[in-house]
Design a protein around this motif. Structure first.
Motif, short mmCIF file in Angstrom:
data_model
loop_
_atom_site.label_atom_id
_atom_site.label_comp_id
_atom_site.label_asym_id
_atom_site.label_seq_id
_atom_site.Cartn_x
_atom_site.Cartn_y
_atom_site.Cartn_z
N LEU A 262 -4.71 19.62 -4.01
CA LEU A 262 -3.35 20.08 -4.30
C LEU A 262 -2.36 19.54 -3.25
N GLY A 263 -2.88 19.24 -2.06
CA GLY A 263 -2.02 18.70 -1.01
C GLY A 263 -2.06 17.19 -0.92
N PHE A 264 -2.70 16.53 -1.88
CA PHE A 264 -2.82 15.07 -1.85
C PHE A 264 -1.66 14.42 -2.59
N GLY A 265 -1.02 13.48 -1.94
CA GLY A 265 0.10 12.78 -2.56
C GLY A 265 0.13 11.32 -2.14
N VAL A 266 0.71 10.48 -2.98
CA VAL A 266 0.86 9.05 -2.69
C VAL A 266 2.31 8.68 -2.94
N SER A 267 2.94 8.08 -1.94
CA SER A 267 4.34 7.70 -2.09
C SER A 267 4.49 6.62 -3.15
N GLY A 268 5.51 6.74 -3.98
CA GLY A 268 5.80 5.73 -4.98
C GLY A 268 5.14 5.93 -6.32
N THR A 269 4.38 7.01 -6.48
CA THR A 269 3.72 7.25 -7.76
C THR A 269 3.43 8.74 -7.95
N ASP A 270 3.49 9.16 -9.21
CA ASP A 270 3.02 10.50 -9.55
C ASP A 270 1.49 10.48 -9.61
N MET B 299 0.84 -1.20 0.00
CA MET B 299 0.00 0.00 0.00
C MET B 299 0.88 1.25 0.00
N GLY B 300 0.52 2.23 -0.84
CA GLY B 300 1.25 3.48 -0.85
C GLY B 300 0.83 4.35 0.33
N HIS B 301 1.77 5.12 0.84
CA HIS B 301 1.46 6.04 1.94
C HIS B 301 0.74 7.26 1.37
N LEU B 302 -0.43 7.56 1.92
CA LEU B 302 -1.22 8.71 1.46
C LEU B 302 -0.95 9.91 2.34
N ASP B 303 -0.68 11.03 1.71
CA ASP B 303 -0.47 12.29 2.42
C ASP B 303 -1.56 13.25 1.99
N HIS B 304 -2.41 13.65 2.93
CA HIS B 304 -3.53 14.54 2.61
C HIS B 304 -3.18 16.01 2.81
N ALA C 94 -11.24 10.92 -11.48
CA ALA C 94 -10.37 11.58 -12.46
C ALA C 94 -8.89 11.43 -12.11
N VAL C 95 -8.60 10.90 -10.91
CA VAL C 95 -7.21 10.74 -10.48
C VAL C 95 -6.55 9.59 -11.24
N ARG C 96 -5.37 9.85 -11.77
CA ARG C 96 -4.60 8.83 -12.48
C ARG C 96 -3.28 8.62 -11.74
N LEU C 97 -2.98 7.37 -11.38
CA LEU C 97 -1.73 7.05 -10.69
C LEU C 97 -1.33 5.61 -11.03
N HIS C 98 -0.12 5.24 -10.64
CA HIS C 98 0.36 3.88 -10.87
C HIS C 98 -0.11 2.99 -9.72
N GLY C 99 -1.24 2.35 -9.90
CA GLY C 99 -1.76 1.49 -8.86
C GLY C 99 -3.27 1.42 -8.91
N ASP C 100 -3.84 0.81 -7.89
CA ASP C 100 -5.29 0.62 -7.78
C ASP C 100 -5.81 1.38 -6.57
N VAL C 101 -6.93 2.07 -6.76
CA VAL C 101 -7.56 2.84 -5.69
C VAL C 101 -8.73 2.04 -5.13
N THR C 102 -8.79 1.92 -3.81
CA THR C 102 -9.90 1.23 -3.15
C THR C 102 -10.56 2.20 -2.16
N TYR C 103 -11.78 1.84 -1.72
CA TYR C 103 -12.53 2.70 -0.79
C TYR C 103 -13.10 1.87 0.36
N ASP C 104 -13.11 2.47 1.53
CA ASP C 104 -13.74 1.88 2.70
C ASP C 104 -15.24 2.21 2.61
N PRO C 105 -16.11 1.22 2.40
CA PRO C 105 -17.54 1.51 2.21
C PRO C 105 -18.18 2.27 3.37
N LEU C 106 -17.76 1.97 4.60
CA LEU C 106 -18.34 2.64 5.76
C LEU C 106 -18.04 4.12 5.75
N LEU C 107 -16.78 4.48 5.46
CA LEU C 107 -16.41 5.90 5.41
C LEU C 107 -17.03 6.60 4.21
#
Length: 257
Positions: free
Chosen positions: A67-75, A1-6, A132-145
């Motif tokens: 603008l402050g959202f980032g994921v480690s390991g991918t643009d 999992m990539g580290h998410l920075d909000h 619309a976000v494009r990155l190297h990887g797969d995006v998943t969501y927590d249904p409860l949140l």
């Protein structure tokens, strides 16, 4: 999992996005108050202005925060057509909700329909923007949140429309807009905390535009629209002021010519 920075840029993006949400809410509430005091074409024009202000404020809040959202390991890149579509969705659904309140004969039913429509539209805008976000990887969501973020959006939208119907004074509108800004920001970050990314390292160039290439200029442009429209509303006379002016200019009956 990539580290998410909000908040990759520190508190700048959360604070600025909150300010944009507050400005959009305040302007939308003031325009709705003006609309309910008028009839005909004037009411329609004020409601359209209110919807554009609220929709623009919410969309700008979302993407300034991004603008402050980032994921480690991918643009990260953004699909331009989908991002613009998210803006259109925000405008259309907010307009539907505001018009439901502005023209509804049964205020209670109009408030529920308008709040539900606008809240679901705001949530749709958020998740369409995330699509619309494009990155190297797969995006998943927590249904409860995700469900919680949608609930916050509906409650916030309903509260905003209730405020438009019941709050008249500038001080009360200011307080309501600060609360609404916090609610919209809470919805955004609840939705963002629902995100998980499984990074797949790749040297392939991602499609789309970077945040600085596309989102930043558009957010600046829409933010400028909010500030200019705020100035217009502040300088525009209220219905009471127009009535007083017309009464002062009306000749006194029985006065000597």
């Amino acid at each position: 999992m990539g580290h998410l920075d909000h908040a990759a840029l520190g508190w700048l993006t959360p604070a600025l996005s909150y300010v944009m949400a507050c400005i959009g809410a305040a302007l939308g509430l003031r325009c709705t108050v003006r609309a309910l005091a008028t009839t005909g074409r004037s009411r329609r024009n004020w409601l359209v202005t209110a919807a554009s202000a609220i929709g623009t404020g919410i969309w700008t809040m979302h993407f300034v925060a991004m603008l402050g959202f980032g994921v480690s390991g991918t643009d990260i890149r953004y699909d331009v057509p989908l991002t613009l579509l998210s803006l259109l969705v925000a405008m259309v659904v907010v307009c539907a909700g505001v018009f439901a309140v502005g023209y509804g004969r049964d205020r209670g039913r109009a408030l529920l329909v308008g709040g539900l429509t606008t809240g679901l539209g705001v949530a749709s805008m958020h998740y369409l923007g995330m699509a619309a976000v494009r990155l190297h990887g797969d995006v998943t969501y927590d249904p409860l949140l995700v469900g919680l973020s949608v609930l916050i959006a509906v409650v916030a939208a309903t509260a905003a429309l209730w405020a438009a119907l019941n709050i008249k004074s500038p001080v009360a509108v200011t307080i309501a807009s600060l609360i609404m800004g916090a609610a919209v920001s809470s919805m955004h970050y609840t939705g963002m905390f629902a995100v998980g990314v499984r990074v797949t390292p790749s040297a392939e160039v991602l499609p789309g535009a970077t945040a600085m290439q596309f989102i930043f200029p558009l957010a600046v442009g829409l933010g400028s629209y909010l500030f200019l429209t705020s100035a217009f509303v502040a300088l525009s006379p209220t219905a009471g002021e127009r009535a007083a002016s017309a009464s002062a200019q009306r000749p006194v009956q029985g006065a000597a010519p």
